[in-house]
Enzyme design. Structure first.
Site, PDB file in Angstrom:
ATOM      1  N   GLU A  52       0.828  -1.210   0.000  1.00 54.24           N
ATOM      2  CA  GLU A  52       0.000   0.000   0.000  1.00 54.24           C
ATOM      3  C   GLU A  52       0.860   1.257   0.000  1.00 54.24           C
ATOM      4  O   GLU A  52       0.546   2.222  -0.713  1.00 54.24           O
ATOM      5  CB  GLU A  52      -0.968  -0.008   1.179  1.00 54.24           C
ATOM      6  CG  GLU A  52      -2.062  -1.056   1.026  1.00 54.24           C
ATOM      7  CD  GLU A  52      -2.981  -1.145   2.230  1.00 54.24           C
ATOM      8  OE1 GLU A  52      -2.885  -0.304   3.150  1.00 54.24           O
ATOM      9  OE2 GLU A  52      -3.818  -2.074   2.253  1.00 54.24           O
ATOM     10  N   HIS A  85      -9.798   0.829   1.143  1.00 50.17           N
ATOM     11  CA  HIS A  85     -10.122   0.000   2.310  1.00 50.17           C
ATOM     12  C   HIS A  85     -11.615  -0.349   2.392  1.00 50.17           C
ATOM     13  O   HIS A  85     -12.045  -0.970   3.357  1.00 50.17           O
ATOM     14  CB  HIS A  85      -9.652   0.694   3.593  1.00 50.17           C
ATOM     15  CG  HIS A  85      -8.170   0.673   3.734  1.00 50.17           C
ATOM     16  ND1 HIS A  85      -7.357   1.585   3.113  1.00 50.17           N
ATOM     17  CD2 HIS A  85      -7.344  -0.169   4.408  1.00 50.17           C
ATOM     18  CE1 HIS A  85      -6.103   1.311   3.397  1.00 50.17           C
ATOM     19  NE2 HIS A  85      -6.062   0.251   4.182  1.00 50.17           N
TER      20      HIS A  85
END
Length: 190
Positions: A52, A85
């Site tokens: 990420e 997310h």
């Protein structure tokens, strides 16, 4: 880590282990083999932080800066990070882990704090020119989780815990710029 001074002090007060016991476990190779064999631990502490931060900080942020400027890029990139997310919503809906309203409320809260965290790690990446800081921050935050503020307010030693929460936030704000001074990191421009 200084921002999490309150939660760390609270954890140390509530932990039944002595410091020496914790160090013995942390230095035991069997503990680390156990961690490395746990797929959830690997995902949360190694793979997610590395991938990420690589995607959102090292790749996306430098591409946004020439288009939007530094300030807008630092605050735009984390919005993509927050949206990334939302897969947690699908998992919670699929496995019926709460009412639809509570799942979406939780998702909105998670989007908010991941976006703020993304802006913070973008700031660290821009200031230091290195990816290791954001990766370590990400791994640490995944491990600690969001601070349990309600538990701190209900703690038997509430005044001490709240003091360390406030001290941690104050130190974080005071030390943020000096500890990310580009001079410490070789003035690597992003």
């Amino acid at each position: 880590m200084v921002l999490f001074l309150g939660p760390l002090i609270q954890l140390s007060m509530d932990c039944p282990w002595e410091l020496l016991d914790g160090l013995k476990v942390a230095l035991d190779p069997r503990f680390w083999l156990l961690c490395l064999s746990d797929m959830r631990w690997l995902r949360n502490q190694v793979i997610a932080p590395l991938t990420e931060e690589l995607v959102f900080r090292a790749c996306m942020l430098p591409m946004l800066v020439p288009c939007t400027g530094l300030g807008p890029a630092v605050f735009t990139c984390p919005l993509f990070f927050g949206v990334a997310h939302f897969h947690h919503v699908i998992e919670q809906l699929r496995f019926r882990q709460g009412s639809t309203a509570s799942i979406f409320l939780s998702a909105a809260f998670q989007f908010s704090y991941t976006a703020v965290f993304g802006a913070y790690t973008a700031f660290i990446f821009i200031r230091t020119g290195h990816l290791i800081g954001p990766v370590l921050c990400h791994s640490f935050c995944n491990y600690i989780g969001f601070p349990a503020i309600c538990a701190a307010l209900e703690h038997p030693q509430r005044l001490t815990v709240v003091f360390f929460y406030m001290l941690g936030m104050g130190l974080f704000l005071v030390l943020l710029h000096p500890m990310t001074d580009p001079a410490f990191f070789g003035y690597l421009p992003i």
